[in-house]
Design a protein around this motif. Structure first.
Motif, PDB file in Angstrom:
ATOM      1  N   GLY A 123       0.795  -1.223   0.000  1.00  0.00           N
ATOM      2  CA  GLY A 123       0.000   0.000   0.000  1.00  0.00           C
ATOM      3  C   GLY A 123       0.828   1.273   0.000  1.00  0.00           C
ATOM      4  O   GLY A 123       0.324   2.357   0.320  1.00  0.00           O
ATOM      5  N   GLU A 124       2.106   1.176  -0.353  1.00  0.00           N
ATOM      6  CA  GLU A 124       2.992   2.343  -0.336  1.00  0.00           C
ATOM      7  C   GLU A 124       2.909   3.133  -1.641  1.00  0.00           C
ATOM      8  O   GLU A 124       2.653   2.573  -2.709  1.00  0.00           O
ATOM      9  CB  GLU A 124       4.438   1.907  -0.132  1.00  0.00           C
ATOM     10  CG  GLU A 124       4.734   1.200   1.172  1.00  0.00           C
ATOM     11  CD  GLU A 124       6.176   0.731   1.208  1.00  0.00           C
ATOM     12  OE1 GLU A 124       7.040   1.543   1.637  1.00  0.00           O
ATOM     13  OE2 GLU A 124       6.441  -0.408   0.811  1.00  0.00           O
ATOM     14  N   VAL A 125       3.185   4.434  -1.522  1.00  0.00           N
ATOM     15  CA  VAL A 125       3.377   5.310  -2.679  1.00  0.00           C
ATOM     16  C   VAL A 125       4.752   5.946  -2.494  1.00  0.00           C
ATOM     17  O   VAL A 125       4.884   7.044  -1.949  1.00  0.00           O
ATOM     18  CB  VAL A 125       2.275   6.389  -2.779  1.00  0.00           C
ATOM     19  CG1 VAL A 125       2.515   7.296  -3.983  1.00  0.00           C
ATOM     20  CG2 VAL A 125       0.902   5.726  -2.870  1.00  0.00           C
ATOM     21  N   PRO A 126       5.820   5.271  -2.922  1.00  0.00           N
ATOM     22  CA  PRO A 126       7.168   5.746  -2.613  1.00  0.00           C
ATOM     23  C   PRO A 126       7.652   6.906  -3.462  1.00  0.00           C
ATOM     24  O   PRO A 126       8.686   7.495  -3.164  1.00  0.00           O
ATOM     25  CB  PRO A 126       8.031   4.509  -2.877  1.00  0.00           C
ATOM     26  CG  PRO A 126       7.272   3.739  -3.903  1.00  0.00           C
ATOM     27  CD  PRO A 126       5.824   3.968  -3.595  1.00  0.00           C
ATOM     28  N   TRP A 127       6.906   7.237  -4.541  1.00  0.00           N
ATOM     29  CA  TRP A 127       7.331   8.370  -5.384  1.00  0.00           C
ATOM     30  C   TRP A 127       6.122   9.129  -5.901  1.00  0.00           C
ATOM     31  O   TRP A 127       5.103   8.532  -6.284  1.00  0.00           O
ATOM     32  CB  TRP A 127       8.170   7.899  -6.568  1.00  0.00           C
ATOM     33  CG  TRP A 127       8.502   9.030  -7.507  1.00  0.00           C
ATOM     34  CD1 TRP A 127       9.437   9.996  -7.328  1.00  0.00           C
ATOM     35  CD2 TRP A 127       7.843   9.336  -8.745  1.00  0.00           C
ATOM     36  NE1 TRP A 127       9.416  10.891  -8.392  1.00  0.00           N
ATOM     37  CE2 TRP A 127       8.454  10.501  -9.274  1.00  0.00           C
ATOM     38  CE3 TRP A 127       6.798   8.740  -9.461  1.00  0.00           C
ATOM     39  CZ2 TRP A 127       8.062  11.081 -10.480  1.00  0.00           C
ATOM     40  CZ3 TRP A 127       6.400   9.313 -10.675  1.00  0.00           C
ATOM     41  CH2 TRP A 127       7.029  10.466 -11.164  1.00  0.00           C
ATOM     42  N   LYS A 128       6.248  10.486  -5.898  1.00  0.00           N
ATOM     43  CA  LYS A 128       5.271  11.373  -6.511  1.00  0.00           C
ATOM     44  C   LYS A 128       6.027  12.430  -7.312  1.00  0.00           C
ATOM     45  O   LYS A 128       7.093  12.886  -6.901  1.00  0.00           O
ATOM     46  CB  LYS A 128       4.417  12.073  -5.458  1.00  0.00           C
ATOM     47  CG  LYS A 128       3.533  11.156  -4.628  1.00  0.00           C
ATOM     48  CD  LYS A 128       2.738  11.958  -3.602  1.00  0.00           C
ATOM     49  CE  LYS A 128       1.870  11.058  -2.736  1.00  0.00           C
ATOM     50  NZ  LYS A 128       1.091  11.838  -1.724  1.00  0.00           N
ATOM     51  N   GLY A 129       5.482  12.808  -8.447  1.00  0.00           N
ATOM     52  CA  GLY A 129       6.059  13.860  -9.283  1.00  0.00           C
ATOM     53  C   GLY A 129       4.959  14.711  -9.881  1.00  0.00           C
ATOM     54  O   GLY A 129       3.768  14.397  -9.770  1.00  0.00           O
ATOM     55  N   LEU A 162      17.662  10.431 -10.509  1.00  0.00           N
ATOM     56  CA  LEU A 162      17.317   9.370  -9.576  1.00  0.00           C
ATOM     57  C   LEU A 162      16.357   9.931  -8.534  1.00  0.00           C
ATOM     58  O   LEU A 162      16.740  10.738  -7.687  1.00  0.00           O
ATOM     59  CB  LEU A 162      18.578   8.826  -8.895  1.00  0.00           C
ATOM     60  CG  LEU A 162      18.372   7.704  -7.874  1.00  0.00           C
ATOM     61  CD1 LEU A 162      17.771   6.466  -8.538  1.00  0.00           C
ATOM     62  CD2 LEU A 162      19.681   7.360  -7.173  1.00  0.00           C
ATOM     63  N   VAL A 163      15.107   9.521  -8.590  1.00  0.00           N
ATOM     64  CA  VAL A 163      14.087  10.060  -7.695  1.00  0.00           C
ATOM     65  C   VAL A 163      13.711   9.081  -6.583  1.00  0.00           C
ATOM     66  O   VAL A 163      13.074   9.462  -5.603  1.00  0.00           O
ATOM     67  CB  VAL A 163      12.823  10.471  -8.482  1.00  0.00           C
ATOM     68  CG1 VAL A 163      13.131  11.647  -9.402  1.00  0.00           C
ATOM     69  CG2 VAL A 163      12.259   9.291  -9.288  1.00  0.00           C
ATOM     70  N   LEU A 164      14.110   7.823  -6.743  1.00  0.00           N
ATOM     71  CA  LEU A 164      13.841   6.827  -5.708  1.00  0.00           C
ATOM     72  C   LEU A 164      15.051   5.901  -5.619  1.00  0.00           C
ATOM     73  O   LEU A 164      15.211   4.994  -6.435  1.00  0.00           O
ATOM     74  CB  LEU A 164      12.580   6.014  -6.050  1.00  0.00           C
ATOM     75  CG  LEU A 164      12.177   4.926  -5.042  1.00  0.00           C
ATOM     76  CD1 LEU A 164      11.866   5.533  -3.683  1.00  0.00           C
ATOM     77  CD2 LEU A 164      10.990   4.117  -5.562  1.00  0.00           C
TER      78      LEU A 164
END
Length: 320
Positions: A123-129, A162-164
Motif C-alpha cells: 500500500g505504499e506510494v514511494p514516489w510522486k512527481g 534518480l528520484v527513488l
C-alpha cells in the motif's frame, strides 16, 4: 531482453490488446519521442472491453516475470494538453499479477496534478512527481521481483534524475508471476476523454543497455586529453608554466603534462619540452640547467666554434 517501441509500425511487439476498438490504441507517426512511431491510447467513458471495473484500453505483454528475476525497464509517456485533472486514479503503466483479482503489485498513475508510483503489496506510494502535459516523461525502473522486502527491491529515475534510491519492496504476490500492461486505465467516474502517448519501451538487464538507447549521460573529461584548441595559445611559449604533471587535474582542467603547441617568437629559443622542469625548480633555473648541460654542448660549444673561426682567419692573413 525485449522491445515494445512500436518501430514495427504496429502493435505486433505485444502479446495482445484490451480495447473496445482499434482507434483506441493507434500507432502514430506524430508525436513521437524517438524513432518513427509511438502509441496513442484513448479512453472514453464507458470503454470496458473486458467487463471489469473501470474504463480502459491497454496493450498486454506477457513477460511472465518470475520471483528473483531482475530487470531495467525504460519507457516514455506524454499526456495530451487536455488530459483530465481529476481526484482519482488514471493508470498509464502497470505490472499486473496473473491472478484474477486485486490491484497490480506495481503501478504508475496520475491523480489530480501528480504522477505517482504505487506498491500495492504494502500500500505504499514511494514516489510522486508533477504531472506536466505536452512533454515526454522518461521513466527508468530497476526492479527485482520478490514477494518480500528482503527479496525484492525498486529503484526509479524520472527524466534522468534518480528520484527513488534502491529500496526493499514487495513487488509481486506469492505464487504468481507479473506481466506488463501499457495504455490508459482509469476510474469509470471520469467523464472527459483521456489521451496518453507511449514510446520507446525496452526491457534490459543493465542500466547501460537502457540508457544507451537514448542520449547518454554526461561524461567526465579525460584529464589526459587537452580540452583547449591548440591553435589558440593560452600561455607564453617562452615561459611555460611549472606544473606537477603527476598530480591529476580537477575535472575540466587542461592536462598540464601535455602543453599546447604554440609557435615561439623568432627572438626566443623554445625550451626543450621533452623533459618537463623538475618539481620545486623555477622555470628560469630549469632552462639554465638545460643550456649548460645539453648533450650537444649548448652555449659553450658555440663559443669555442667562434674562437676557432677567428684564429683561422688570422692565420690566413699571415700566410697571404
Amino acid at each position: 531482453m525485449w522491445r515494445g517501441d512500436f518501430e514495427t509500425g504496429d502493435r505486433s511487439q505485444y502479446s495482445g490488446t484490451q480495447m473496445v476498438s482499434a482507434d483506441r490504441l493507434q500507432v502514430v507517426t506524430s508525436p513521437v519521442a524517438e524513432g518513427k512511431y509511438a502509441l496513442k491510447a484513448t479512453v472514453k467513458q464507458g470503454d470496458d472491453p473486458i467487463g471489469a471495473s473501470g474504463n480502459r484500453n491497454e496493450l498486454v505483454y506477457q513477460g511472465k516475470e518470475a520471483v528473483g528475476s531482475e530487470y531495467y525497464y525504460r519507457w516514455k509517456v506524454m499526456f495530451a494538453p487536455d488530459f483530465p485533472s481529476v481526484d482519482t486514479w488514471q493508470l498509464f503503466t502497470q505490472w499486473h499479477h496473473d491472478g484474477c483479482c486485486g490491484s497490480p503489485p506495481v503501478e504508475f498513475y496520475a491523480r489530480g496534478e501528480e504522477l505517482r508510483m504505487a506498491l500495492n503489496g504494502t500500500g505504499e506510494v514511494p514516489w510522486k512527481g508533477k504531472l506536466v502535459r505536452g512533454v515526454w516523461h522518461e521513466f527508468v525502473l530497476h526492479v527485482k521481483w520478490g514477494t518480500t522486502a528482503n527479496t525484492g527491491f525498486v529503484e526509479l529515475w524520472h527524466d534522468k534524475e534518480l528520484v527513488l534510491p534502491k529500496r526493499g519492496a514487495v513487488t509481486m504476490y506469492s505464487g504468481q508471476k507479473n506481466y506488463l500492461k501499457l495504455g490508459l486505465y482509469r476510474n469509470d467516474t471520469v467523464q472527459p476523454v483521456g489521451v496518453v502517448y507511449h514510446d520507446g519501451f525496452v526491457q534490459a538487464t543493465t542500466l547501460a543497455d537502457v540508457i544507451a538507447l537514448d542520449s547518454p549521460p554526461p561524461t567526465t573529461v579525460d584529464a589526459g586529453t587537452p580540452v583547449v584548441d591548440a591553435g589558440t595559445p593560452t600561455v607564453d611559449a617562452g615561459t611555460p608554466p611549472v606544473v606537477d604533471a603527476g598530480t591529476p587535474e580537477e575535472q575540466g582542467d587542461v592536462d598540464a603534462g601535455t602543453p599546447d603547441e604554440v609557435e615561439a617568437p623568432d627572438t626566443v629559443t623554445p625550451p626543450d619540452t621533452s623533459v618537463p622542469p623538475a618539481q620545486g625548480i623555477s622555470t628560469d633555473e630549469a632552462l639554465g640547467a638545460k643550456a649548460g648541460c645539453s648533450s650537444t654542448g649548448g652555449a659553450p660549444f658555440a663559443a669555442f666554434a667562434l674562437l676557432g673561426a677567428l684564429g683561422l682567419a688570422r692565420a690566413r692573413r699571415r700566410r697571404s
